[in-house]
Every structure is written in structure tokens, then in C-alpha cells.
Design a protein around this motif. Sequence first.
Motif, PDB file in Angstrom:
ATOM      1  N   MET B   1      30.010  26.491  41.297  1.00 48.87           N
ATOM      2  CA  MET B   1      31.432  26.428  40.964  1.00 48.87           C
ATOM      3  C   MET B   1      31.688  26.819  39.514  1.00 48.87           C
ATOM      4  SD  MET B   1      33.408  26.018  43.283  1.00 48.87           S
ATOM      5  CE  MET B   1      34.981  25.574  42.580  1.00 48.87           C
ATOM      6  N   ILE B   2      30.756  26.404  38.633  1.00 48.79           N
ATOM      7  CA  ILE B   2      30.959  26.720  37.220  1.00 48.79           C
ATOM      8  C   ILE B   2      30.903  28.226  36.996  1.00 48.79           C
ATOM      9  CG2 ILE B   2      28.510  26.477  36.624  1.00 48.79           C
ATOM     10  CD1 ILE B   2      31.358  25.246  34.473  1.00 48.79           C
ATOM     11  N   GLU B   3      30.227  28.953  37.916  1.00 50.80           N
ATOM     12  CA  GLU B   3      30.164  30.408  37.766  1.00 50.80           C
ATOM     13  C   GLU B   3      31.540  31.034  37.828  1.00 50.80           C
ATOM     14  OE1 GLU B   3      28.145  28.766  39.762  1.00 50.80           O
ATOM     15  OE2 GLU B   3      26.078  29.490  39.597  1.00 50.80           O
ATOM     16  N   HIS B   5      34.426  29.683  36.938  1.00 55.04           N
ATOM     17  CA  HIS B   5      35.061  29.464  35.630  1.00 55.04           C
ATOM     18  C   HIS B   5      34.541  30.476  34.619  1.00 55.04           C
ATOM     19  CE1 HIS B   5      36.718  25.160  35.918  1.00 55.04           C
ATOM     20  NE2 HIS B   5      36.610  25.671  37.113  1.00 55.04           N
ATOM     21  N   LEU B   6      33.205  30.630  34.615  1.00 55.68           N
ATOM     22  CA  LEU B   6      32.607  31.514  33.611  1.00 55.68           C
ATOM     23  C   LEU B   6      33.007  32.956  33.839  1.00 55.68           C
ATOM     24  CD1 LEU B   6      29.045  30.116  33.014  1.00 55.68           C
ATOM     25  CD2 LEU B   6      30.958  30.181  31.461  1.00 55.68           C
ATOM     26  N   LEU B   7      33.101  33.360  35.130  1.00 56.63           N
ATOM     27  CA  LEU B   7      33.498  34.746  35.409  1.00 56.63           C
ATOM     28  C   LEU B   7      34.919  34.993  34.931  1.00 56.63           C
ATOM     29  CD1 LEU B   7      32.033  35.681  38.880  1.00 56.63           C
ATOM     30  CD2 LEU B   7      31.615  36.783  36.699  1.00 56.63           C
ATOM     31  N   LEU B   9      36.419  33.421  32.563  1.00 53.65           N
ATOM     32  CA  LEU B   9      36.334  33.448  31.106  1.00 53.65           C
ATOM     33  C   LEU B   9      35.838  34.804  30.624  1.00 53.65           C
ATOM     34  CD1 LEU B   9      36.672  31.589  28.722  1.00 53.65           C
ATOM     35  CD2 LEU B   9      34.291  31.011  28.889  1.00 53.65           C
ATOM     36  N   LEU B  10      34.840  35.341  31.328  1.00 54.23           N
ATOM     37  CA  LEU B  10      34.281  36.642  30.955  1.00 54.23           C
ATOM     38  C   LEU B  10      35.344  37.723  31.034  1.00 54.23           C
ATOM     39  CD1 LEU B  10      31.906  38.455  30.329  1.00 54.23           C
ATOM     40  CD2 LEU B  10      31.406  38.561  32.734  1.00 54.23           C
ATOM     41  N   ILE B  49      40.917  27.931  30.054  1.00 54.30           N
ATOM     42  CA  ILE B  49      39.704  27.773  30.873  1.00 54.30           C
ATOM     43  C   ILE B  49      38.674  26.910  30.148  1.00 54.30           C
ATOM     44  CG2 ILE B  49      37.836  29.024  32.034  1.00 54.30           C
ATOM     45  CD1 ILE B  49      39.765  31.353  32.248  1.00 54.30           C
ATOM     46  N   LEU B  50      38.668  26.994  28.807  1.00 56.17           N
ATOM     47  CA  LEU B  50      37.722  26.185  28.027  1.00 56.17           C
ATOM     48  C   LEU B  50      38.185  24.749  27.882  1.00 56.17           C
ATOM     49  CD1 LEU B  50      36.735  28.694  25.265  1.00 56.17           C
ATOM     50  CD2 LEU B  50      35.285  27.772  27.017  1.00 56.17           C
TER      51      LEU B  50
END
Lengths: 133, 84, 161, 247
Positions: B1-3, B5-7, B9-10, B49-50
Motif C-alpha cells: 500500500m505504501i508503494e 503513496h510513494l508512486l 509522490l514520485l 501526501i507527506l
Amino acid sequence: MIAFIWSVIILTLIATIMISLYGISRRPNLVKKLIALTIFGDTANLLVVLLGYRLIYPVAPPILPSLSKEALQTFVKTAVDPLPQALVITAVVIGMAVNVLIAFAIVQIHRLYGTVDTRELSKKLIQVEGGEQ
Amino acid sequence: MIEIHLLMLLITVLIGLIFSYLAIIEKDLLKAIGYSAIQAIAYAIAFYILMAPDIVLAYIAIAVGIYSALLVFVVSKTGRYEVV
Amino acid sequence: MRGVISTAILAFITYIIFTGSAKPYDLFTGLIVAVGVGILVGKFLVREDSKALNPLRWIWAVIYFLKYMLIIEVKTHLDVMKRVITGKYNAGIVRVPINVKTDYAKTLVANSITNTPGTVVVDLDDKYLYVNWIDVTTEDPEACRREISEEFEKFAEKIFE
Amino acid sequence: MKKLIPITIIILIIFGLAYVMSGKIEPQENVRALGKFYLENSYFGDYSAKSPEVVTAILWDYRGVDTLFETSVFFLAIIGSLTLFRLNKKQEKEAKERIEKVEELTLVIKTVTKVIVAMILAVSASIALHGHLTPGGGFQGGSALAVAPLLIIAAYSKYALEKQGLDKTRALILRSIGLIGIALIALLPLTKGGFIMQNQPIFPWLGGSLIFYNFFEYLAVGAGFTAVFLLLAIPEKVFKKILGVGE
């Protein structure tokens, strides 16, 4: 996978800082320098907040959801670091005030010398100094 | 799931990179202000997102509103085009 | 003290909706803020208190909102979709006379026209709206008025005049 | 399109470097010790700031003096900008008279702006006054407040704002009220045996002094930016005449 995306994000921010440094140092126009300077500041702020993030799921903002001891337990386990955020909030507002000061200085330079181009500005400054001697 | 969020963010950070590059090489300063505003919006989403809702509230008003208005005033008082 | 109460109501509703809760603290601070906002900007927003506080006008506003969103918007959307598919259009700018007098009524008419797809208000002066229309069937101002803005004006008159 | 070639190369280099780097870095999963201290103590605990909003607690309690001096940096930056554009009394009067007809925007924008300004005032007050419970606070509310005069300057003109009484001097007075308020709220607990620049329960029915700090910071930030924009909206011709340069 997580480590890869994480390093891409950090490198992208560093690249943005590099680009804005190019803008600050190499572009001749003072207004363009100001734009580059704010991009630099914003990116630095984002990098600072990024260092307080936690790579877990679920992750929560640093605001206590309800006033009970049980909520505190999960809160401490999930919340992100509040300290960078508190520092960045003042940095954003104070940075804006300092930018206002720089912008006013640029307008004043334009009034006095008729240009905001650093190359012409340096020529004019030399002329002014030469006139006084 | 955190991926996920990170995507997200990317993507926002990449948008920030591309538009700050465009803002810095653009010769028309009004356009550069527009690009810089888009970069500010992308960063605002990144702050959200952060998990920093406090910063989002201050950053949106300042970087998208007040800051762009300030620069438009400055450009209208100095000159629109950058000579390289 | 013109306009304080109606502006305060607007500010109070905005405050409570934005806060998202209605505890005593929110209601108390909301009241103070609303009265403050009313005193500060009330006289610029409202010309006559009796008109702004008339519940009949509010009911008309709700009816207009529902009708606009549910019927008029859907109808014009379908019309424009048909034009997009068939490619039949005849766009141009027409002059439409406007009969309502107050600022708010004019704003409502202009915004309603712009919000429906197919028509966009380009400019307006005291008597005329200049509308960019996707299907110019007539250039006679009165006929245009009947086609484009008559219904909006009817409601605007009921709500704001 | 030619412009986009360097940026594509940069992005490709970033991805390549990240691929090399990704094996070597540890994803960070824990908060630092200091952050953990703040999270645990902001409401419960021995060093409590009595605020569930940890960021506000840090701003006005744990690092309160820090924020006080940041506010003074803000004050000095605005003072510096005003000094650059300094005018004497006669010139200030001159700047308030419109020298030529300013082109204003259409009726629709003006009418909508009026309503929006009332709503912005309410929303920004809500952000500032709920800073100790939900995201928000003095800095955020103040920067939202500064958008309202900006909209009025854009839709009408600076003269409309000044005719209704909000000129540079008034904005500066409002900002000074904000700063004096912060100082007073910081010093007041000392008379009752409390500590300086912290969240002290001197007003117990409103949850301590956080709300007052937030409110006064809101006034200071909003009014400071308003003063700056009032100066910036003066047409360039007036300044050129005063300085005696150009044209």
C-alpha cells in the motif's frame, strides 16, 4: 521496490535543487533569479519534510485523533515526525516575507538604473563609480 | 500500500522537476511565473501526501496566490522579457 | 448597519461548513467572526436588508438551483454532445439585451449563461451581453434573448429584484 | 520540443543512479527520538503542552521563543520592504490620488469578488482559531487572510481599498497590534508564576493561550502582507515622479 522509488524521489529533489542553482547563478535577469531562488527554497523545504516521513502503512499526520490513552499508542506508532513540519511552516512564511523584500529591491533597482539585467547593471555601476572619482 | 503513496509522490515530484526546469529556461517571464505556479501546486500535493496538512494550508495560499501576484506586480513594473 | 445580519449569516454558514463540527466552541467563535465580517464588509455586499432576508427569495433561489442543475444543464449538455458527434455547428458572437438592473441579477444571468455549455458571455455593458453562441440561428437581439437568457432573467428577477 | 531534451536526459540519469543506489539505503521506518518525545508528550505525559495538534504545540510551546524570533524576522523583512519604498507625508497623499482612470474588471468579477472576500475572511478566521485542534494556525490563517485584499486590489483597485479606510498606516497599526498581543500573551503568565512563551492555562475556559497566539499571529501576518501589497500597487509613474528619474 520501495527503496528504489524512495531514492528516485530524493534524487529528483536534488536535481531540482541543482537546476534552481543553475537559475540563480547563470540567468542574467534578476526576476528570473528570484523565481529560481523560491524554487530552491521550496525544494529544500520539501526535502526537509521528506526526511520526517515514515515508510510504513498506515501513516498518519501528527494530530492526535482522539483524546484517549489507547489512541496515543497507535498514534505514536503511525504518526510522522512533527518537528520538520513545525520548522518548515515558519520557513515558508518568513521566506515569503524575505522574498517580498528582494522583490522590492529589484523594483527599486529598476527605478534607479532602468534595467534588471545583471550585465548592464554592472556596466552602469562602474559608470557611476567612475563618475564620482 | 505504501508503494501507491510513494508512486503518487514520485509523480508530483517529477512534475515539480519538469516545471521548474521549464520555468528557469523560459524567456517570457509571465510564462515562467505560470510554470512556477504549477510547480507550487505539485509541491502542495506532495506536502499533502507527506502527511503535512499544516504546511499545505500555508503553502497553497502563499506559493500559488500571494507569490504569483507579487511576481506579476514586479514583472509589470520592470519588463516582461529576459534577454539572454 | 446595513447588511450586517445577512452577511453575518453567510459568514457563519461558511465558517461552520469549513470547520466541519458544531461544538459550543465552534459556534461561539463562529458567531464572533460572523458579526465581525458583517460589520467589516456588510455594507458593500447588501443594498437592502429587507430584500436579502426575505425567505421567499431564498426559496426561489433553491428552486432555481435545482432546476438549473437538474434540467437546464442536462438539456444543454445533451445538445452540445449531439453537436460534437454530428459536427454541425454555426458559432458566432451575438448581442443579447439584458433587462435586469441590479449587480447580483446581472452576475447571475451572466454566470448561468457561461456555465451552460454552448454559450459563453464574452463581455457585458449596461444594456447588452455579448454571447459567443455555438448555434447562431438568429441575429435579432430580442429573438436571441428569447433563446438564450429569458428563463435565467425570469428567475434572477424573482431572486434579486 | 527541443527544450525537453536536457530534462529527459536528467530524468534518465536519475533513474539510473537510483537503480544503483537502491540496494544501499535503508527505508526509514521509525521516528527520531526527539520527534517521538513530542508525539508522546504533546497532550499526555509529564511535559505536556495540552494540545492534540503536535505541530502547533511545537510552534508555540516547545519552541516558542524560536517562533517569537521568527516572527520578528518577518516584522523586520516587512519593515525593510517598506523602507525601500519610503514616502513622506506629502508624497503619500499624492500616491493616494488616482492620477488617471484605472481600468477595472467587469461587473461579474467585481460582484463575485465581494462575496468571495466575505467567505475568505470567515474561512481564514476558522483556520486560525482552530489551530490548536485541527491543521491550521496563525501563519496559515494569516496567509489565507492576505489573499482577500489582494483580490480586491486585482478586481477593483488599490484606491477602492484606501477609500474604505484600509490604507498602509492602518495595516501597519493592525500588524503592530498583533505583535504586541503576542508579546503580552507571552509575558502575562509570568505575573501568575507561569513560564514565558509557553501554552499556559491563563484562560482556562478556552484551552490555554495557544488560541491567542494563533489569533495575534493571524493579524500580524495578514496585515503585514496587506501593507506590502498596498505599496506595490502604487503605479510606477508616481514613484518615477517622486524619485525624479526616467521619462
